[in-house]
Enzyme design. Structure first.
Site, PDB file in Angstrom:
ATOM      1  N   ARG A  72      18.039  -7.681   9.133  1.00  0.00           N
ATOM      2  CA  ARG A  72      19.430  -7.313   8.888  1.00  0.00           C
ATOM      3  C   ARG A  72      20.283  -8.574   8.936  1.00  0.00           C
ATOM      4  O   ARG A  72      19.887  -9.593   9.526  1.00  0.00           O
ATOM      5  CB  ARG A  72      19.908  -6.296   9.933  1.00  0.00           C
ATOM      6  N   HIS A  88       0.833  -1.196   0.000  1.00  0.00           N
ATOM      7  CA  HIS A  88       0.000   0.000   0.000  1.00  0.00           C
ATOM      8  C   HIS A  88       0.874   1.255   0.000  1.00  0.00           C
ATOM      9  O   HIS A  88       1.972   1.269   0.565  1.00  0.00           O
ATOM     10  CB  HIS A  88      -0.912   0.012   1.225  1.00  0.00           C
TER      11      HIS A  88
END
Length: 269
Positions: A203, A136
């Protein structure tokens, strides 16, 4: 006075019979409802490789002419596979969702390919993984987010990856070869080959190279590999042998318990 309950009453027998009938019927439905290349049912995939199975019940599936699935893939129950924003669109000549050979998608996973999504061979997904090429947008603060045109970016997952339970792969993600995505991680951007990523946003927490190996070093030793030349039949025979040894150990334990209780082993009560 409470009434004595008869474990062998007709009501209990009827309940057991109904239970067995339901279980047998469900197993029959699972076998009959599975989707394969030989029995595609109502689905018309762009390609569906030999030995691939979509378990029953399937999740939402549409745009299948633009979905190409390789050989020997396992698609678990309630997995959603979609190509395009909605059903019955003409998406052109090229595939939108490509899956290589030997891909495993865990139960309840979603692969939403509004633009191209590529999953390399021998990737394994845990349950409830969510992969999407669409997100979105919220540029206009005065319009409901759901009414604003979404952003789309291709997604690529390299071969040999392991995607943990509940991970989310966002639009534009480019995951390299033999990458581990930890459970619950949210992945965006580029992930290098031979790395482990975790967190939200994800990460790199561990990586591998030819010179230094895994850094930081692995905390557990590598599992012993299966010796070369061992056949599947030998592995099955070994599994049967382990089951037999467990059964013998259980019988020995029961005999010891009977001796401790002052009961002659094998004697009837």
């Amino acid at each position: 006075m409470p009434k004595n309950w008869n474990a062998f009453s007709s009501r209990d027998f009827t309940g057991r019979l109904a239970h067995r009938a339901v279980q047998a019927g469900w197993r029959l439905a699972q076998r009959a409802g599975a989707v394969t290349a030989a029995h595609p049912g109502r689905y018309r995939f762009g390609s569906l490789g030999h030995g691939t199975k979509l378990a029953f019940p399937q999740g939402t599936v549409f745009g299948e002419p633009w979905i190409h699935i390789g050989a020997h893939c396992i698609i678990a129950e309630q997995v959603t596979l979609t190509a395009g924003l909605m059903p019955d669109l003409d998406l052109g000549a090229e595939p939108i969702l490509r899956m290589g050979d030997g891909v495993v998608l865990g139960r309840g996973s979603h692969v939403i390919a509004d633009t191209t999504v590529t999953i390399g061979s021998d990737c394994y997904f845990g349950p409830y993984v969510y992969v999407t090429s669409t997100n979105h947008s919220y540029d206009d603060p005065h319009q409901p987010i759901g009414k604003q045109w979404p952003r789309m970016e291709p997604v690529e997952i390299g071969p040999g990856c392991w995607i943990g339970t509940g991970a989310v792969i966002l639009p534009g993600a480019r995951i390299g070869r033999n990458v581990v995505v930890a459970a619950g991680a949210v992945v965006r951007g580029e992930v290098p080959d031979h790395s482990v990523v975790a967190g939200a946003p994800a990460r790199v927490v561990r990586s591998w190279d030819e010179e230094n190996g895994w850094q930081p070093p692995l905390r557990t030793p590598a599992p012993a590999p299966i010796p070369e030349g061992v056949t599947p039949e030998q592995l099955l025979a070994l599994a049967d042998l382990e089951d037999l040894e467990e059964l013998e150990e259980l019988e020995e334990l029961e005999e010891l318990e009977e001796l401790e209780d002052g009961v002659q082993p094998g004697a009837s009560a």
